[in-house]
Design a protein around this motif. Structure first.
Motif, PDB file in Angstrom:
ATOM      1  N   LEU A  16       0.832  -1.196   0.000  1.00  0.00           N
ATOM      2  CA  LEU A  16       0.000   0.000   0.000  1.00  0.00           C
ATOM      3  C   LEU A  16       0.868   1.247   0.000  1.00  0.00           C
ATOM      4  O   LEU A  16       1.969   1.262   0.527  1.00  0.00           O
ATOM      5  N   SER A  17       0.360   2.298  -0.634  1.00  0.00           N
ATOM      6  CA  SER A  17       1.081   3.566  -0.656  1.00  0.00           C
ATOM      7  C   SER A  17       0.871   4.289   0.658  1.00  0.00           C
ATOM      8  O   SER A  17      -0.261   4.499   1.087  1.00  0.00           O
ATOM      9  N   CYS A  20      -1.450   7.186   0.846  1.00  0.00           N
ATOM     10  CA  CYS A  20      -2.892   6.975   0.799  1.00  0.00           C
ATOM     11  C   CYS A  20      -3.507   6.806   2.185  1.00  0.00           C
ATOM     12  O   CYS A  20      -4.691   6.471   2.284  1.00  0.00           O
ATOM     13  N   SER A  25      -7.209   3.707  -1.708  1.00  0.00           N
ATOM     14  CA  SER A  25      -6.179   3.345  -2.669  1.00  0.00           C
ATOM     15  C   SER A  25      -6.815   2.608  -3.848  1.00  0.00           C
ATOM     16  O   SER A  25      -7.497   1.605  -3.666  1.00  0.00           O
ATOM     17  N   SER A  27      -6.083   0.989  -7.799  1.00  0.00           N
ATOM     18  CA  SER A  27      -5.127   0.611  -8.833  1.00  0.00           C
ATOM     19  C   SER A  27      -5.575   1.199 -10.167  1.00  0.00           C
ATOM     20  O   SER A  27      -6.754   1.091 -10.544  1.00  0.00           O
ATOM     21  N   LYS A 301       3.733   1.973  -9.841  1.00  0.00           N
ATOM     22  CA  LYS A 301       4.017   0.689  -9.194  1.00  0.00           C
ATOM     23  C   LYS A 301       4.693  -0.313 -10.125  1.00  0.00           C
ATOM     24  O   LYS A 301       5.530  -1.099  -9.703  1.00  0.00           O
ATOM     25  N   THR A 343       1.209   0.657 -14.362  1.00  0.00           N
ATOM     26  CA  THR A 343       0.251   0.493 -13.273  1.00  0.00           C
ATOM     27  C   THR A 343       0.606   1.461 -12.152  1.00  0.00           C
ATOM     28  O   THR A 343       1.747   1.492 -11.681  1.00  0.00           O
ATOM     29  N   THR A 345      -0.722   3.450  -8.374  1.00  0.00           N
ATOM     30  CA  THR A 345      -1.643   3.517  -7.246  1.00  0.00           C
ATOM     31  C   THR A 345      -2.153   4.947  -7.158  1.00  0.00           C
ATOM     32  O   THR A 345      -1.349   5.895  -7.123  1.00  0.00           O
ATOM     33  N   CYS A 347      -4.502   7.631  -5.058  1.00  0.00           N
ATOM     34  CA  CYS A 347      -5.174   7.934  -3.786  1.00  0.00           C
ATOM     35  C   CYS A 347      -6.379   8.809  -4.066  1.00  0.00           C
ATOM     36  O   CYS A 347      -6.272   9.870  -4.677  1.00  0.00           O
TER      37      CYS A 347
END
Length: 349
Positions: A16-17, A20, A25, A27, A301, A343, A345, A347
């Motif tokens: 997980l970021s 965020c 979160s 994708s 990511k 890809t 992530t 928020c």
């Protein structure tokens, strides 16, 4: 403090970021793909386009080499076929050679750059994901004055052999600037700056028909028929200087081990006379890109090349001998380019 550090480590281990925290979160997968005359060169090329979208399942798709004609039904046909596979997309097309598909509704679809002949090589749209606004640009820059051929002893305008390979950077860039590519990037940057000021996330992708300056530095000057030249190609340098990130080079910064060639693809399903432009030069380059402007709510990511692992080099289809990550198509590959899948992530609220 110890508890906070343990929490942060746990979040990282879960993928997980950290940015965020307190937000949702999401994708976000972005695919960039040149369609090679709308899938019309390779047998069942249109089916191959649908297959690779189905396989990679992107949220946003930058498409180029759509046929430039008024009311072209191609985007609508793609949407219909993908819907049969359980994938619902919105799609926009501005009667030019590029378009956008998105799982989120696209609005405010315009082009911020128009040429004298009324060509508009940029398709801009906005979308919202859980309250987070994104502005996206699908681009298809001029294919003429493709002067990365000059060091390879070819003209980028006639695509014929020249007297000798170019041996100085200035002559290459002077010829290259006869295209409208840098003017298009300048217009895009000016438009996108207003979106960034409003807090919108900006992502763009497409066929630039020009290499990246990151791939033509001292470490590659004696490779791939660069003829000893270091060239700061305009489009990528302009984006880099404006703060944009090249998604592929962010995760794979070494152009020797990870060249990321996107053209010409070693497409065994394609007619060789259509696929090959020069028979006695190594003209492999990365000319298809995804860029993004840094934002605290957007984290890259993963990124991979999409397409056949083989390259076309010196007039032959050869195995790819580098460490690039690939997503190999399960069906027919429709293009003479390879695509890029990034890809992120995201928020959101």
């Amino acid at each position: 403090m110890k508890k906070i550090n343990i929490l942060l480590c746990s979040l990282l281990l879960l993928g997980l970021s950290v940015s965020c925290i307190g937000k949702q979160s999401v994708s976000l997968k972005v695919l960039q793909l040149n369609l090679w005359y709308q899938g019309g060169i390779v047998p069942d090329g249109v089916g191959g386009i649908i297959d690779i979208i189905d396989q990679t399942n992107p949220d946003i798709i930058f498409l180029c080499e759509i046929r430039k004609e008024k009311n072209n039904p191609f985007i609508e046909d793609l949407k219909d076929e993908l819907k049969k596979r359980g994938k619902a997309y919105d799609g926009k097309y501005i009667d030019q050679t590029m378009g956008i598909l998105s799982k989120y509704r696209l609005t405010n679809v315009i082009s911020p750059f128009t040429l004298e002949d009324d060509s508009r090589p940029v398709c801009k749209a906005t979308l919202t994901i859980n309250g987070q606004n994104l502005t996206v640009y699908s681009v298809h820059w001029d294919y003429t004055h493709y002067e990365c051929y000059m060091p390879r002893e070819y003209s980028g305008t006639t695509w014929k052999k020249i007297d000798a390979p170019a041996d100085n950077t200035d002559s290459v860039l002077t010829a290259n600037r006869l295209s409208y590519r840098e003017e298009g990037v300048a217009a895009l940057l000016k438009d996108a700056q207003q979106e960034i000021k409003q807090g919108n996330i900006v992502i763009l992708g497409g066929d630039f028909n020009e290499p990246s300056h990151l791939d033509w530095q001292a470490d590659t000057k004696d490779m791939r028929n660069h003829n000893g030249l270091v060239i700061n190609w305009d489009c990528s340098a302009m984006l880099h200087n404006a703060g944009y990130k090249d998604a592929y080079r962010e995760l794979y910064p070494n152009p020797v081990t990870h060249p990321g060639f996107s053209w010409p693809a070693g497409n065994k399903a394609a007619p060789m006379d259509k696929l090959m432009w020069v028979a006695d030069a190594d003209d492999r380059d990365r000319i298809d890109f995804i860029y993004y402007y840094p934002n605290k709510d957007l984290t890259l990511k993963d990124v991979a090349i999409v397409g056949p692992i083989e390259d076309l080099c010196m007039g032959e289809i050869k195995d790819h001998q580098t460490q690039d990550p690939f997503i190999i198509p399960k069906g027919v590959w429709p293009s003479d380019h390879k695509g890029t899948l990034a890809t992120f992530t995201l928020c959101t609220e």
